[in-house]
Design a protein around this motif. Structure first.
Motif, mmCIF file in Angstrom:
data_model
loop_
_atom_site.group_PDB
_atom_site.id
_atom_site.type_symbol
_atom_site.label_atom_id
_atom_site.label_comp_id
_atom_site.label_asym_id
_atom_site.label_seq_id
_atom_site.Cartn_x
_atom_site.Cartn_y
_atom_site.Cartn_z
ATOM 1 N N VAL A 165 40.838 33.962 12.819
ATOM 2 C CA VAL A 165 41.444 34.438 14.066
ATOM 3 C C VAL A 165 42.900 34.843 13.807
ATOM 4 C CG1 VAL A 165 42.279 33.694 16.339
ATOM 5 C CG2 VAL A 165 39.920 33.235 15.667
ATOM 6 N N LEU A 166 43.620 34.041 13.033
ATOM 7 C CA LEU A 166 45.010 34.358 12.712
ATOM 8 C C LEU A 166 45.107 35.677 11.949
ATOM 9 C CD1 LEU A 166 47.956 33.415 12.796
ATOM 10 C CD2 LEU A 166 47.538 32.206 10.655
ATOM 11 N N VAL A 167 44.236 35.862 10.967
ATOM 12 C CA VAL A 167 44.232 37.104 10.180
ATOM 13 C C VAL A 167 43.928 38.299 11.085
ATOM 14 C CG1 VAL A 167 42.958 38.371 8.388
ATOM 15 C CG2 VAL A 167 43.699 36.026 7.970
ATOM 16 N N LEU A 168 42.918 38.152 11.942
ATOM 17 C CA LEU A 168 42.546 39.244 12.844
ATOM 18 C C LEU A 168 43.642 39.533 13.863
ATOM 19 C CD1 LEU A 168 38.781 38.410 13.424
ATOM 20 C CD2 LEU A 168 39.726 40.290 12.072
ATOM 21 N N THR A 169 44.316 38.483 14.332
ATOM 22 C CA THR A 169 45.416 38.670 15.280
ATOM 23 C C THR A 169 46.546 39.450 14.630
ATOM 24 O OG1 THR A 169 44.854 36.636 16.457
ATOM 25 C CG2 THR A 169 47.089 37.463 16.735
ATOM 26 N N ARG A 170 46.885 39.067 13.411
ATOM 27 C CA ARG A 170 47.951 39.790 12.697
ATOM 28 C C ARG A 170 47.551 41.246 12.460
ATOM 29 N NH1 ARG A 170 49.504 35.103 8.383
ATOM 30 N NH2 ARG A 170 50.780 33.867 9.801
ATOM 31 N N VAL B 242 48.012 47.022 13.870
ATOM 32 C CA VAL B 242 47.403 48.238 14.415
ATOM 33 C C VAL B 242 48.128 48.665 15.686
ATOM 34 C CG1 VAL B 242 45.301 49.151 15.507
ATOM 35 C CG2 VAL B 242 45.141 47.903 13.353
ATOM 36 N N ALA B 243 48.458 47.715 16.540
ATOM 37 C CA ALA B 243 49.176 48.029 17.781
ATOM 38 C C ALA B 243 50.538 48.638 17.468
ATOM 39 C CB ALA B 243 49.333 46.780 18.644
ATOM 40 N N ALA B 244 51.223 48.107 16.453
ATOM 41 C CA ALA B 244 52.528 48.660 16.062
ATOM 42 C C ALA B 244 52.371 50.077 15.524
ATOM 43 C CB ALA B 244 53.188 47.755 15.022
ATOM 44 N N GLU B 245 51.320 50.301 14.734
ATOM 45 C CA GLU B 245 51.063 51.652 14.220
ATOM 46 C C GLU B 245 50.769 52.623 15.362
ATOM 47 O OE1 GLU B 245 48.084 51.779 11.121
ATOM 48 O OE2 GLU B 245 48.966 50.041 10.128
#
Length: 125
Positions: A77-82, A87-90
């Motif tokens: 979950v932590l990896v996917l959240t990061r 992706v959101a920043a991109e």
């Protein structure tokens, strides 16, 4: 403090619990008894204490495996959240670049429109 009667390996036990936890305790005891009965079926009669200890160890083993799986899922979950944050920043950066390009294009079109207006002959009449 409320008390409930539970049965483990054919023996009845009176146990105290917090108010409102009676059904939970009964359910947990039933679940543990299922482990005891399954183990008894697999290894036969080996003595109440030994059977109960073996069933307890089997339950703790299941708990340890569940905790290990939870830890792995938390890491995932932590990896996917990061990754989602990246992706959101991109996407935000792309949107900003797109808005800038669109603004540049609008200014260029305004310039062309202005030049066309100046070059167009004035109708006389």
């Amino acid at each position: 403090m409320p008390e409930v009667n539970v049965e483990i390996n054919g023996r009845k036990y009176r146990m105290a619990c917090e108010e409102g936890q009676q059904q939970r305790l009964i359910g947990l005891a039933d679940r543990f008894n299922t482990h005891v009965e399954a183990l008894k079926g697999a290894v036969g009669e080996i003595g109440d204490n030994r059977l109960t200890v073996m069933a307890g160890i089997a339950v703790v083993d299941e708990l340890a495996e569940a905790e290990k799986r939870i830890k792995a899922l938390e890491t995932e979950v932590l990896v996917l959240t990061r990754a989602g944050q990246e992706v959101a920043a991109e996407i935000e950066a792309l949107e900003a670049r797109f808005a800038s390009k669109l603004s540049d294009a609008a200014k260029a079109l305004e310039g062309v429109a202005g030049a066309l207006d100046e070059a167009a002959p004035v109708p006389q009449g």
